[in-house]
Design an enzyme around this catalytic site. Structure first.
Site, PDB file in Angstrom:
ATOM      1  N   LYS A 172       0.925  -1.140   0.202  1.00  0.00           N
ATOM      2  CA  LYS A 172      -0.249  -0.035   0.063  1.00  0.00           C
ATOM      3  C   LYS A 172       0.919   1.675  -0.104  1.00  0.00           C
ATOM      4  O   LYS A 172       1.312   1.309   0.810  1.00  0.00           O
ATOM      5  CB  LYS A 172      -0.652  -0.395   1.190  1.00  0.00           C
ATOM      6  CG  LYS A 172      -1.604   0.950   0.933  1.00  0.00           C
ATOM      7  CD  LYS A 172      -2.711   1.446   2.825  1.00  0.00           C
ATOM      8  CE  LYS A 172      -2.033   2.550   3.297  1.00  0.00           C
ATOM      9  NZ  LYS A 172      -1.410   4.104   2.825  1.00  0.00           N
ATOM     10  N   GLU A 248      10.336   0.966  11.067  1.00  0.00           N
ATOM     11  CA  GLU A 248      11.038   1.555  10.799  1.00  0.00           C
ATOM     12  C   GLU A 248      10.180   2.587  11.166  1.00  0.00           C
ATOM     13  O   GLU A 248       9.373   3.366  10.400  1.00  0.00           O
ATOM     14  CB  GLU A 248      11.656   1.806   9.167  1.00  0.00           C
ATOM     15  CG  GLU A 248      12.399   0.486   8.947  1.00  0.00           C
ATOM     16  CD  GLU A 248      13.691   0.756  10.026  1.00  0.00           C
ATOM     17  OE1 GLU A 248      13.909   1.607  10.727  1.00  0.00           O
ATOM     18  OE2 GLU A 248      14.200  -0.461   9.757  1.00  0.00           O
ATOM     19  N   CYS A 282      13.038  10.853   8.085  1.00  0.00           N
ATOM     20  CA  CYS A 282      13.575  10.706   9.937  1.00  0.00           C
ATOM     21  C   CYS A 282      14.287  10.179  10.220  1.00  0.00           C
ATOM     22  O   CYS A 282      14.520  10.385  11.445  1.00  0.00           O
ATOM     23  CB  CYS A 282      12.573   8.964   9.741  1.00  0.00           C
ATOM     24  SG  CYS A 282      13.164   7.448   8.837  1.00  0.00           S
ATOM     25  N   GLU A 379       8.760  15.238  16.386  1.00  0.00           N
ATOM     26  CA  GLU A 379       9.764  15.262  15.194  1.00  0.00           C
ATOM     27  C   GLU A 379       9.862  16.316  13.891  1.00  0.00           C
ATOM     28  O   GLU A 379       8.825  16.709  13.935  1.00  0.00           O
ATOM     29  CB  GLU A 379       9.750  13.797  14.775  1.00  0.00           C
ATOM     30  CG  GLU A 379      10.504  13.544  13.223  1.00  0.00           C
ATOM     31  CD  GLU A 379      10.091  11.704  12.439  1.00  0.00           C
ATOM     32  OE1 GLU A 379       9.170  11.244  13.057  1.00  0.00           O
ATOM     33  OE2 GLU A 379      11.594  11.281  11.734  1.00  0.00           O
TER      34      GLU A 379
HETATM   35  C1  SIN Z   1      13.266   7.242   5.860  1.00  0.00           C
HETATM   36  O1  SIN Z   1      13.271   8.949   6.483  1.00  0.00           O
HETATM   37  O2  SIN Z   1      12.135   6.855   5.952  1.00  0.00           O
HETATM   38  C2  SIN Z   1      14.570   7.482   5.338  1.00  0.00           C
HETATM   39  C3  SIN Z   1      16.062   8.041   5.070  1.00  0.00           C
HETATM   40  C4  SIN Z   1      17.169   6.911   4.802  1.00  0.00           C
HETATM   41  O3  SIN Z   1      16.750   5.917   4.079  1.00  0.00           O
HETATM   42  O4  SIN Z   1      18.265   8.299   4.480  1.00  0.00           O
END
Ligand code: SIN
Length: 475
Positions: A172, A248, A282, A379
Site C-alpha cells: 500500500k 521503521e 526520519c 519530529e
Molecule cells: C526515511 O526517512 O524514512 C529514510 C531515510 C533514508 O533512508 O535515508
C-alpha cells in the site's frame, strides 16, 4: 503513467471504482487521478501473492539473484523518467529524486548479492543424540505500508530483501505518491519479476485495507515505514494474528558538535543531516547540541549555509529545498517554531512559511533553544534547525537520550576516541561520526526504542524476511 492497481501482473480499477487525486505539492495542481483499492482488492492481492510465492520460493537463489540484479539495472535505465515522476508527486528537487533512484536501485544490487548467502547451521546436540540443523526459509506473503518521503526507495528497501529471501509482497503506497510506486512495480516485472510477486494497491481507506490484508491467512508479515503513532496502531492490528512485524518509525536525531570539531565540516555535515531530501527524512537532525564555546560561530556558519539554500519547485535546477508534502506539514512546522520562539529561542534565520501556491517553509535556524522546549521533543520534518548550547558532556548526553525515539544521531569531534565513546552512549540505532549521511543499503538501517523493530539493509536485513526452522535430525 500507470494509474491502476497492479495485482497479479494485471492492471485494473478498484472493486469499488474509487479514485484518489495526486497533487503536485509545489503548485497544488492535479498530477493524476489514481484507482483506489478497497478491502476486497487488498484481500485479492494477498491471495494472488500467495499463489505466486510458492514457485518463487522454489526458484534457486542464484536465479532469484539474477532477476534482482536485473531490477537494479532496469531501474537505473529509467532513472530520469522515475525522477521526474517523484518530483511531480513529492516535490523534491530533481537532483535528489535522481539520487533517490540510485539509492532505490542499489537495494536490488545489494540484495542480489545477499540472496545466495542466506546462512544456516548444523551442530551436534549437547547430549549427542542428534544433529541440530537450522535453516531460513522465506516467510510467505508480506504486507508493506510505505511512506511518501522516498516514494521509490522505501519500497525497494523492503521489496528487494523480501524477494531475495523468496517472499511475495502486497504494497500500500502512500496516497500522496502512488505514481512512482506503480511505475516501479511495472519496471520490476519488465526486469523479470514474475507476475503476482509484487502487487501494488493504493487506497483511500488505509484502515479497512490493512485490516482486510492482515486478516488473510496467507499474510505472514507486516513491514511498515512511517510515524511511530501509525506504527503503534498497525502493531495492534497485526497482533490479532501474531504476525511478524518490521517497523521503521519516527526519529528525533541529536546532532552533537564538540568544541574541537572542524566547524566547517560540521556545518557541511549538518546541511546533509538536516536538509537532505528537503528535510523530510526520519534521520533528519532535529536537535543541534553545540558546545557553548563554539555555539555562536556554528550558528552563524549554519545560518549562512541555510540562507544560501534556494527554496522552490523541484524542477528548478537551482532549488535544493522543495515544498513540504502538504499544508498540514507547514502548520505543524510553524507551530513548533512559534512555540520555540515563545519559550525564548532567537530566530537566526527564516522562521516563517512562504506564501503559496505550494507548501514552502523558509530554511530556519533557531539559537538559544533549551533542552526540553517543545521543539526538541517533536519530529520537525521540515527545514528548521534548533541550536541548543551545552557545557557538560554527561548532561548533554542525558538530554540527547531523553526521548522515546532512537533512530539516528550524529557526533562531530576531532577526538575519535571521544567520538566513539559518545556514540556508544547514545541510545540510537545509527550514529554518524563526523558524517552527516549514514543511509546505505549495505548497512543495517533501523532504530532503538520507539523508533522501530528490526533492521533494513546490511546482511541483517534479509533475515527479517526469513523464518527460522530447526530440524532435530538423527542418523
Ligand atoms: C526515511 O526517512 O524514512 C529514510 C531515510 C533514508 O533512508 O535515508
Amino acid at each position: 503513467m500507470r494509474t491502476q492497481l497492479l495485482i497479479g501482473g494485471q492492471w485494473s480499477d478498484g472493486a469499488d471504482g474509487d479514485t484518489l487525486d495526486v497533487l503536485n505539492p509545489a503548485t497544488g495542481e492535479l498530477v493524476a487521478s489514481v484507482a483506489a483499492g478497497s478491502s476486497a482488492d487488498a484481500s485479492r492481492a494477498v491471495g494472488v501473492a500467495a499463489d505466486a510465492q510458492k514457485a518463487w520460493a522454489a526458484t534457486p537463489p542464484r536465479q532469484r539473484a539474477e532477476v534482482l540484479r536485473n531490477c537494479w539495472s532496469v531501474l537505473l535505465d529509467h532513472q530520469e523518467e522515475l525522477a521526474q515522476l517523484i518530483t511531480a508527486e513529492h516535490g523534491k528537487p530533481l537532483v535528489d529524486a535522481r539520487g533517490e533512484i540510485s539509492y532505490a536501485a542499489e537495494f536490488f544490487r545489494w540484495n542480489s548479492e545477499e540472496a545466495v548467502r542466506i546462512e544456516g547451521s548444523i551442530r551436534t546436540a549437547p547430549g549427542g543424540a542428534n544433529r541440530i540443523i537450522v535453516h531460513h526459509p522465506p516467510i510467505g506473503v508480506v504486507v508493506m505500508i510505505t511512506p511518501w518521503n522516498f516514494p521509490a526507495a522505501m519500497i525497494t528497501r523492503k521489496v528487494a530483501p523480501a524477494l531475495a529471501a523468496g517472499n511475495a509482497v502486497v504494497i500500500k503506497p502512500a496516497p500522496d505518491t502512488p505514481l512512482t510506486a506503480l511505475r516501479v512495480g511495472e519496471l520490476l516485472e519488465e526486469a523479470g519479476v514474475p507476475a503476482g510477486l509484487v502487487n501494488i494497491v493504493p487506497t483511500n481507506d488505509a484502515a479497512g485495507w490493512f485490516e482486510a490484508a492482515v486478516a488473510q491467512p496467507a499474510t505472514r508479515m507486516v513491514s511498515f515505514t512511517g510515524s511511530t503513532q501509525t506504527g503503534r496502531a498497525l502493531l495492534k492490528v497485526a497482533s490479532g494474528r501474531v504476525l511478524r512485524t518490521a517497523m521503521e518509525l519516527g526519529g528525533n536525531a541529536p546532532f552533537i558538535v564538540f568544541d574541537d570539531a572542524d566547524l566547517d565540516a560540521a556545518v557541511e555535515g549538518a546541511m546533509v543531516a538536516k536538509m537532505r531530501h528537503s528535510a523530510e527524512t526520519c534521520t533528519a537532525a532535529n536537535r543541534f547540541f553545540v558546545h557553548s564555546r563554539v555555539a555562536d560561530e556554528f550558528t552563524k556558519k549554519l545560518s549562512a549555509a541555510m540562507g544560501a539554500v534556494k527554496v522552490g519547485a523541484g524542477t528548478d535546477p537551482d532549488v535544493s529545498c522543495g515544498p513540504m508534502i502538504n499544508e498540514a506539514a507547514i502548520e505543524k512546522i510553524s507551530s513548533l517554531v512559534d512555540s520555540a520562539v515563545g519559550a525564548g529561542a532567537t530566530v537566526a534565520l527564516g522562521g516563517a512559511k512562504v506564501d503559496g501556491p505550494g507548501h514552502f517553509f523558509e530554511p530556519t535556524v533557531l539559537g538559544g533553544v533549551k533542552a526540553g522546549d517543545p521543539i526538541t521533543s517533536e519530529e520537525i520534518f521540515g527545514p528548521v534547525a534548533p541550536v541548543i548550547p551545552f557545557i557538560d558532556t554527561d548532561e548533554m548526553i542525558a538530554h540527547a537520550n531523553d526521548t522515546e525515539m532512537g533512530l539516528a544521531a550524529y557526533v562531530y569531534t576531532a577526538d575519535i576516541g571521544r567520538g566513539l565513546s559518545v556514540s556508544e552512549r547514545l541510545e540510537y540505532g545509527m550514529v554518524g561520526l563526523n558524517r552527516g549521511a549514514m543511509s546505505d543499503p549495505a548497512a543495517p538501517f533501523g532504530g532503538m526504542k520507539q523508533s522501530g523493530i528490526g533492521r533494513e539493509g546490511g546482511s541483517e536485513g534479509i533475515y527479517e524476511f526469513c523464518e527460522t526452522q530447526y530440524i532435530a535430525a538423527g542418523w
